[in-house]
Motif scaffolding. Structure first.
Motif, PDB file in Angstrom:
ATOM      1  N   VAL A 176       0.806  -1.257   0.004  1.00  0.00           N
ATOM      2  CA  VAL A 176       0.079   0.118  -0.053  1.00  0.00           C
ATOM      3  C   VAL A 176       0.775   1.183  -0.183  1.00  0.00           C
ATOM      4  O   VAL A 176       0.585   2.318  -0.643  1.00  0.00           O
ATOM      5  N   GLN A 177       2.129   1.326   0.844  1.00  0.00           N
ATOM      6  CA  GLN A 177       2.834   2.471   0.990  1.00  0.00           C
ATOM      7  C   GLN A 177       3.483   2.552  -0.756  1.00  0.00           C
ATOM      8  O   GLN A 177       3.506   3.641  -1.020  1.00  0.00           O
ATOM      9  N   ALA A 178       3.819   1.490  -1.268  1.00  0.00           N
ATOM     10  CA  ALA A 178       4.516   1.626  -2.624  1.00  0.00           C
ATOM     11  C   ALA A 178       3.539   2.058  -3.464  1.00  0.00           C
ATOM     12  O   ALA A 178       3.643   3.018  -4.283  1.00  0.00           O
ATOM     13  N   ALA A 179       2.220   1.958  -3.469  1.00  0.00           N
ATOM     14  CA  ALA A 179       1.055   2.298  -4.484  1.00  0.00           C
ATOM     15  C   ALA A 179       0.882   3.563  -4.258  1.00  0.00           C
ATOM     16  O   ALA A 179       0.704   4.288  -5.104  1.00  0.00           O
ATOM     17  N   PHE A 180       0.731   4.028  -3.059  1.00  0.00           N
ATOM     18  CA  PHE A 180       0.601   5.570  -2.833  1.00  0.00           C
ATOM     19  C   PHE A 180       1.687   6.465  -3.316  1.00  0.00           C
ATOM     20  O   PHE A 180       1.281   7.199  -3.958  1.00  0.00           O
TER      21      PHE A 180
END
Length: 242
Positions: A176-180
């Motif tokens: 999720v962090q990478a996608a943000f």
């Protein structure tokens, strides 16, 4: 023969005239003395008022100093009394956060958010509205999303708490962090930790039938309006990007 002058004689009306002065001169002198007398009285009144005013100012300063001193003493006594009461009322608890245990002694009213930020030093969870309305304080408790600003820390003793600091594995970001980052799901970044934690919780909980990501993330507010990037990031991780 000695010559008599008006200086040596008294008139029939018993009016005395000073030697060497005419009646007109005497009148002028009397008027001058009267003016000087009035001027002196005015000066005396002015000095009296000035002294009174000065004394009043000094008294006011003295009273202010006394009040400030009394207030400081009362505050010190209140703090000492509060400290004694607080020390007697502290609760010993142990919080498990991001896989680590933290023994704490806290007041009963301390929220989970304040315990995380001020007692443990995990400041990734943000204090936004402090009313559970913006979602900036979102953390996971046993895998479920909660607003930590509304949760009492003592109530979560024994729970498995996860904050944004506990998502990455070393240098490897959570998906999720990478996608943000990939979808620019943030601008100022203040709400981002809460958005990410809510998204991670959403992935575990799932959305009820008929509801989309926007509805399931409605408890998290982005004042910058980066909702398109947020939704795109979450949908990509879910594998359901339209």
């Amino acid at each position: 023969m000695k010559r008599e002058t008006k200086c040596d004689e008294r008139s029939e009306r018993e009016e005395t005239v000073d030697c060497g002065l005419s009646e007109t001169d005497a009148t002028s002198r009397d008027e001058a003395e009267l003016l000087l007398s009035e001027d002196g009285e005015a000066r005396r009144r002015f000095l009296k008022q000035a002294l009174i005013a000065g004394g009043g100012l000094a008294a006011a300063n003295l009273l202010l100093s006394y009040q400030m001193s009394a207030s400081a003493q009362a505050s010190a006594q209140g703090v000492a009394s509060l400290s004694q009461t607080t020390m007697a009322d502290l609760l010993p608890i142990t919080l498990r956060v991001n896989g680590k245990t933290y023994p704490l002694k806290i007041e009963p009213q301390v929220t989970l958010l304040d315990a995380l930020r001020e007692r443990i030093g995990l400041t990734g969870s943000k204090k936004g509205c402090d009313r559970g309305q913006c979602g900036a304080c979102t953390v996971l408790a046993d895998g479920h999303r909660i607003n930590s600003c509304l949760a009492l820390a003592a109530s979560y003793e024994g729970a498995d708490i996860t904050t944004v600091e506990g998502l990455a594995r070393g240098d490897e970001l959570h998906p999720v962090q990478a996608a943000f980052i990939k979808h620019d799901g943030f601008q100022c970044g203040y709400c981002t930790s809460g958005q990410i934690m809510s998204a991670v919780g959403l992935l575990k909980e799932g959305c009820p039938p008929g509801l989309g990501v926007r509805e399931c993330m409605s408890g998290n507010i982005c004042r910058c309006g980066a909702y398109n990037g947020i939704v795109a990031a979450i949908e990509e991780v879910r594998g359901t990007k339209a």
